[in-house]
Design a protein around this motif. Sequence first.
Motif, PDB file in Angstrom:
ATOM      1  N   SER A 178      -9.313  -1.343  -0.227  1.00  0.00           N
ATOM      2  CA  SER A 178      -8.626  -0.057  -0.193  1.00  0.00           C
ATOM      3  C   SER A 178      -9.432   0.950  -1.004  1.00  0.00           C
ATOM      4  O   SER A 178      -9.525   0.829  -2.226  1.00  0.00           O
ATOM      5  CB  SER A 178      -7.210  -0.177  -0.774  1.00  0.00           C
ATOM      6  OG  SER A 178      -6.400  -1.001   0.035  1.00  0.00           O
ATOM      7  N   ASN A 223      -6.254  -8.389  -1.487  1.00  0.00           N
ATOM      8  CA  ASN A 223      -6.437  -6.949  -1.648  1.00  0.00           C
ATOM      9  C   ASN A 223      -7.474  -6.656  -2.719  1.00  0.00           C
ATOM     10  O   ASN A 223      -7.459  -7.258  -3.800  1.00  0.00           O
ATOM     11  CB  ASN A 223      -5.114  -6.269  -2.033  1.00  0.00           C
ATOM     12  CG  ASN A 223      -4.252  -5.987  -0.815  1.00  0.00           C
ATOM     13  OD1 ASN A 223      -4.772  -5.732   0.271  1.00  0.00           O
ATOM     14  ND2 ASN A 223      -2.942  -6.026  -0.982  1.00  0.00           N
ATOM     15  N   TYR A 231       0.828  -1.203   0.000  1.00  0.00           N
ATOM     16  CA  TYR A 231       0.000   0.000   0.000  1.00  0.00           C
ATOM     17  C   TYR A 231       0.866   1.258   0.000  1.00  0.00           C
ATOM     18  O   TYR A 231       0.486   2.280  -0.578  1.00  0.00           O
ATOM     19  CB  TYR A 231      -0.908  -0.002   1.232  1.00  0.00           C
ATOM     20  CG  TYR A 231      -1.492  -1.355   1.541  1.00  0.00           C
ATOM     21  CD1 TYR A 231      -2.615  -1.818   0.877  1.00  0.00           C
ATOM     22  CD2 TYR A 231      -0.879  -2.195   2.474  1.00  0.00           C
ATOM     23  CE1 TYR A 231      -3.135  -3.075   1.145  1.00  0.00           C
ATOM     24  CE2 TYR A 231      -1.387  -3.461   2.747  1.00  0.00           C
ATOM     25  CZ  TYR A 231      -2.511  -3.899   2.080  1.00  0.00           C
ATOM     26  OH  TYR A 231      -3.017  -5.138   2.334  1.00  0.00           O
TER      27      TYR A 231
END
Length: 377
Positions: free
Chosen positions: A113, A183, A47
């Motif tokens: 995210s 993710n 990230y």
Amino acid sequence: MIALARKTMVHEWRRFLPAIFAVGFSGLLLMVQAALVLGIFGSAAVYVTASSAQLWVGYPGTQSVNFGREIGPDVEMRLRMDPDVTDVEPYQWVEGDWHNLGRSGGGIPVFVSGVRTDVDAMMFSRLLSAPLRQRLRDPGAVIVDRSDLEQLGTSVGASAWLNGQRVRIVAAVTGLRALGGVNVLSSIDTARQLRVGDPSMGATYFVARTRDPDRAQAVRDRLGASATFGPFSVWTAEEFAWKSKLYWMFDTGAGIAVLFMAGIVCLVGAVVTSQSLLAVVAASAREYAVLNALGASLRALGRVVLEQACWIAGVGLLMGGLSSGVLLWVASQNDVPVSMSLPVALGCSALVVGLALVSGLIALRGLLRADPAMLLR
């Protein structure tokens, strides 16, 4: 004596071949192990490393990126007030439960995210192109790693359920693999809709771009001195990435196990290499005895053995480096999380050379058998 060591290596290369293979195999194991460690635990900081922000702002005491907690919206105002900060954007972290469209099987833990979809956005700027960000603007649009499609039981263009909300996979990229989950990228609006609880709560992190990247640490120190905008901590991108990696490497059982295996690799390499060199010296005992009888001292003969160890280390390191390069390329093509940097490669090379030299020193014990009296037997 130095010329003697080199010529002996050339004319009797078959005798030294097992030792060369031992050194090369040790180098191969070390480099592959290091690449796996960097790749596996480097994914904990993807990230940060896949983004172009110089500063990260989060809740105090955060040990890793995936342990973030909400911080107040006043923090964003404090960042924008700093004269060296040119851009600020929120980053929303949401833990989710993924089900394929048919809801067959159990749920899969995913990490969502929520990022800004502007062209100049900082989050995942090294992975997301402008067209991909454009696709994320659609409600419920998400992007996953290409290697996770099979695990998620879906494909690009298909739909799924995430925290009870329907989402659609609009693209799949490479380099997004997570440590301990999957993710998923989405827009900030989609991530807030996927949150369990109040979707109007604050962001998990704020990331910022500084006017001069070299002044990021000075800006961090200045921002960290302010306590009037609520509890928050400021890290540079490099600090936060290393903080996340070190947590998973040293504060978790998985990290300790992998590092223990790396230590075992070093130990095995030293034992195998030293035994190979001992065999070489023992096989040449009569030749060394002749040289000793002709006046060559044991010190000079020892330099020959160490010179041979250096040649064995160099050739073995070359073989190990080429082999590990091929293996790491094959691994990366098959989405295996591996990573290698120049400092780590140099460190592995130095360790291999050190193992060979230590093995050479251990092999010096074989010179004690090079007594001229053995020629009379």
